[in-house]
Scaffold this motif. Structure first.
Motif, PDB file in Angstrom:
ATOM      1  N   VAL A 268       2.124  -9.047   2.890  1.00  0.00           N
ATOM      2  CA  VAL A 268       1.117  -8.680   1.874  1.00  0.00           C
ATOM      3  C   VAL A 268       0.104  -9.810   1.720  1.00  0.00           C
ATOM      4  O   VAL A 268       0.382 -10.962   2.059  1.00  0.00           O
ATOM      5  CB  VAL A 268       1.775  -8.420   0.495  1.00  0.00           C
ATOM      6  CG1 VAL A 268       2.645  -7.179   0.513  1.00  0.00           C
ATOM      7  CG2 VAL A 268       2.579  -9.620   0.035  1.00  0.00           C
TER       8      VAL A 268
ATOM      9  N   VAL B 168       1.546   3.684   2.527  1.00  0.00           N
ATOM     10  CA  VAL B 168       2.493   3.755   3.650  1.00  0.00           C
ATOM     11  C   VAL B 168       3.478   2.587   3.556  1.00  0.00           C
ATOM     12  O   VAL B 168       4.676   2.731   3.813  1.00  0.00           O
ATOM     13  CB  VAL B 168       1.730   3.721   5.000  1.00  0.00           C
ATOM     14  CG1 VAL B 168       2.679   3.518   6.165  1.00  0.00           C
ATOM     15  CG2 VAL B 168       0.918   5.004   5.180  1.00  0.00           C
TER      16      VAL B 168
ATOM     17  N   GLY C   9       0.827  -1.209   0.000  1.00  0.00           N
ATOM     18  CA  GLY C   9       0.000   0.000   0.000  1.00  0.00           C
ATOM     19  C   GLY C   9       0.861   1.258   0.000  1.00  0.00           C
ATOM     20  O   GLY C   9       2.081   1.194  -0.187  1.00  0.00           O
TER      21      GLY C   9
HETATM   22  N1  NAP Z   1      -0.480   7.549  11.716  1.00  0.00           N
HETATM   23  C1  NAP Z   1      -0.274   8.396  10.737  1.00  0.00           C
HETATM   24  O1  NAP Z   1       0.327   9.432  10.914  1.00  0.00           O
HETATM   25  C2  NAP Z   1      -0.765   8.047   9.364  1.00  0.00           C
HETATM   26  C3  NAP Z   1      -0.351   8.760   8.230  1.00  0.00           C
HETATM   27  C4  NAP Z   1      -0.764   8.311   6.966  1.00  0.00           C
HETATM   28  C5  NAP Z   1      -1.629   7.227   6.862  1.00  0.00           C
HETATM   29  N2  NAP Z   1      -2.037   6.612   8.006  1.00  0.00           N
HETATM   30  C6  NAP Z   1      -2.911   5.443   7.972  1.00  0.00           C
HETATM   31  O2  NAP Z   1      -2.205   4.347   7.432  1.00  0.00           O
HETATM   32  C7  NAP Z   1      -3.125   3.442   6.861  1.00  0.00           C
HETATM   33  C8  NAP Z   1      -2.668   3.034   5.473  1.00  0.00           C
HETATM   34  O3  NAP Z   1      -2.821   4.104   4.587  1.00  0.00           O
HETATM   35  P1  NAP Z   1      -2.394   3.927   3.056  1.00  0.00           P
HETATM   36  O4  NAP Z   1      -2.646   5.240   2.405  1.00  0.00           O
HETATM   37  O5  NAP Z   1      -1.066   3.281   2.974  1.00  0.00           O
HETATM   38  O6  NAP Z   1      -3.512   2.890   2.573  1.00  0.00           O
HETATM   39  P2  NAP Z   1      -3.439   1.831   1.338  1.00  0.00           P
HETATM   40  O7  NAP Z   1      -2.517   2.338   0.288  1.00  0.00           O
HETATM   41  O8  NAP Z   1      -4.839   1.557   0.986  1.00  0.00           O
HETATM   42  O9  NAP Z   1      -2.771   0.530   1.987  1.00  0.00           O
HETATM   43  C9  NAP Z   1      -3.365  -0.124   3.048  1.00  0.00           C
HETATM   44  C10 NAP Z   1      -3.101  -1.615   3.035  1.00  0.00           C
HETATM   45  O10 NAP Z   1      -3.880  -2.164   4.101  1.00  0.00           O
HETATM   46  C11 NAP Z   1      -4.144  -3.533   3.819  1.00  0.00           C
HETATM   47  N3  NAP Z   1      -5.508  -3.891   4.215  1.00  0.00           N
HETATM   48  C12 NAP Z   1      -5.829  -4.883   5.072  1.00  0.00           C
HETATM   49  N4  NAP Z   1      -7.143  -4.953   5.239  1.00  0.00           N
HETATM   50  C13 NAP Z   1      -7.692  -4.005   4.466  1.00  0.00           C
HETATM   51  C14 NAP Z   1      -9.034  -3.609   4.202  1.00  0.00           C
HETATM   52  N5  NAP Z   1     -10.075  -4.213   4.809  1.00  0.00           N
HETATM   53  N6  NAP Z   1      -9.256  -2.592   3.342  1.00  0.00           N
HETATM   54  C15 NAP Z   1      -8.228  -1.971   2.746  1.00  0.00           C
HETATM   55  N7  NAP Z   1      -6.913  -2.294   2.956  1.00  0.00           N
HETATM   56  C16 NAP Z   1      -6.660  -3.307   3.810  1.00  0.00           C
HETATM   57  C17 NAP Z   1      -3.919  -3.730   2.315  1.00  0.00           C
HETATM   58  O11 NAP Z   1      -2.796  -4.613   2.178  1.00  0.00           O
HETATM   59  P3  NAP Z   1      -2.975  -6.190   2.008  1.00  0.00           P
HETATM   60  O12 NAP Z   1      -4.085  -6.412   1.007  1.00  0.00           O
HETATM   61  O13 NAP Z   1      -1.647  -6.634   1.516  1.00  0.00           O
HETATM   62  O14 NAP Z   1      -3.327  -6.690   3.380  1.00  0.00           O
HETATM   63  C18 NAP Z   1      -3.548  -2.342   1.786  1.00  0.00           C
HETATM   64  O15 NAP Z   1      -2.524  -2.409   0.816  1.00  0.00           O
HETATM   65  C19 NAP Z   1      -4.494   4.133   6.926  1.00  0.00           C
HETATM   66  O16 NAP Z   1      -5.215   3.652   8.047  1.00  0.00           O
HETATM   67  C20 NAP Z   1      -4.147   5.579   7.113  1.00  0.00           C
HETATM   68  O17 NAP Z   1      -5.186   6.314   7.742  1.00  0.00           O
HETATM   69  C21 NAP Z   1      -1.626   6.998   9.237  1.00  0.00           C
END
Ligand code: NAP
Length: 324
Positions: free
Chosen positions: A172, A152, A150
């Motif tokens: 993954v 992050v 994803g």
């Molecule tokens: N704490 C902070 O400062 C901060 C900053 C930025 C983002 N975030 C958070 O980090 C998280 C990831 O963000 P991102 O932009 O990297 O998201 P993303 O690109 O959608 O990636 C998230 C990954 O989560 C996994 N996943 C597992 N269950 C899922 C589900 N039910 N629906 C969707 N994805 C699922 C997937 O990998 P697999 O299919 O391989 O399992 C997916 O590739 C979010 O919760 C976001 O709010 C936090």
């Protein structure tokens, strides 16, 4: 100008492309002709009113852009014509023209395209904050990242070695995502099914020093089990939906930590921190020590599909919407 707008909180599919007036600059704003805007998971949550920030309706989607400065305050460090990347801070990004506060606008290194630039600030500086600040990554340590294909996740894979990690293990859900993880620099890749046993084997039973977890859900306790003594589990997000709980005896028995890592909160409460981060990350990008993202591009007309791809778990790597 054309923009991707949310007018009802019914998920990514309800994002509409609309013609709206250009924003009126506020004092200290840099006006940017937007070429590309990054998509991140908070955008998904905001289309349903489920994120901690709830802008008034209607609002323009997205929080980060790359483009060309049209106009900047006289005392700004950027000027008209500069290639920049900028945070609009959740909302107001997926539009032909965006405003960003001067201190959240940065010159884009020459070797990074505008499309890649739109995918850098939000995730890369989150990962930098997680590993450097909250995770206290020491040279040679092993980092494991969930959701590794994803946004992050791929940032972690691209950056961890440059920040000192000796090994980066990607978790993954599919073989397709395993390929993406390898292409982004994972040392080892394991599938979600049976990931804990695979990681124990890979590390000779020792475990990992840092788990960076943007996923949460039912793998959380196994993440604690995957830590080596002194290990840190960084709580970054909950894409799996469920917010896990932790039995603190597990922390005591194995001398491990669970650490919250909310980058946006830290940036807002620590003036100057964002600029310090960029001062460290920019030279690594400019020198090619951190590879820029290789985003999946969607035209503005398909902004809804772009955001939906994160919602339905089909997105791989960083997703970026192009406007010019
Ligand atoms: N704490 C902070 O400062 C901060 C900053 C930025 C983002 N975030 C958070 O980090 C998280 C990831 O963000 P991102 O932009 O990297 O998201 P993303 O690109 O959608 O990636 C998230 C990954 O989560 C996994 N996943 C597992 N269950 C899922 C589900 N039910 N629906 C969707 N994805 C699922 C997937 O990998 P697999 O299919 O391989 O399992 C997916 O590739 C979010 O919760 C976001 O709010 C936090």
């Amino acid at each position: 100008m054309r923009a991707a707008q949310v007018s009802k909180l019914e998920g990514p599919e309800a994002i509409e492309i609309v013609d709206i007036p250009e924003p009126v600059p506020y004092p200290g704003a840099v006006v940017i002709d937007v070429h590309a805007a990054g998509v991140a998971f908070p955008d998904v949550l905001m289309t349903r009113g489920l994120y901690q920030m709830k802008p008034e309706l209607p609002f323009v989607v997205g929080g980060e852009v790359a483009g060309i400065v049209r106009e900047a305050p006289a005392d700004a460090h950027v000027r008209a014509g500069d290639r920049v990347l900028a945070l609009t801070m959740l909302g107001n990004a997926m539009a032909e023209v965006a405003l960003a506060p001067t201190q959240m606008v940065f010159a884009l290194p020459e070797n990074v395209s505008l499309e890649a630039g739109a995918g850098i600030i939000f995730n890369d500086l989150t990962v930098h904050f997680c590993l450097r600040n909250r995770g206290r990554l020491a040279a040679g340590e092993t980092v494991l990242v969930h959701g590794a294909a994803g946004g992050v996740g791929t940032s972690t894979l691209r950056m961890a070695a440059a920040l000192g990690a000796g090994r980066v293990i990607a978790v993954v859900s599919t073989e397709d995502k395993a390929r993406v993880a390898r292409a982004n620099g994972a040392t080892d890749v394991v599938l979600t099914d049976g990931w804990l046993a695979a990681v124990k084997e890979l590390t000779g039973g020792r475990g990992v020093d840092i788990v960076l977890d943007p996923v949460g859900g039912d793998r959380f306790t196994d993440s604690l089990r995957s830590l080596a003594r002194g290990g840190r589990l960084l709580v970054v997000g909950f894409t799996a939906g469920e917010i896990p709980t932790v039995k603190v005896n597990r922390l005591l028995l194995n001398n491990v930590e669970v650490v919250g890592a909310a980058w946006g909160e830290w940036v807002m409460s620590h003036p100057g921190y964002l600029q310090e981060q960029w001062a460290e990350v920019e030279p690594l990008l400019a020198a090619g020590k951190i590879a820029p993202p290789d985003p999946v591009l969607y035209p503005l007309d398909r902004a809804a599909d772009a955001v939906a791809s994160l919602d339905n778990r089909t997105a791989t790597g960083k997703v970026v919407v192009t406007l010019r």
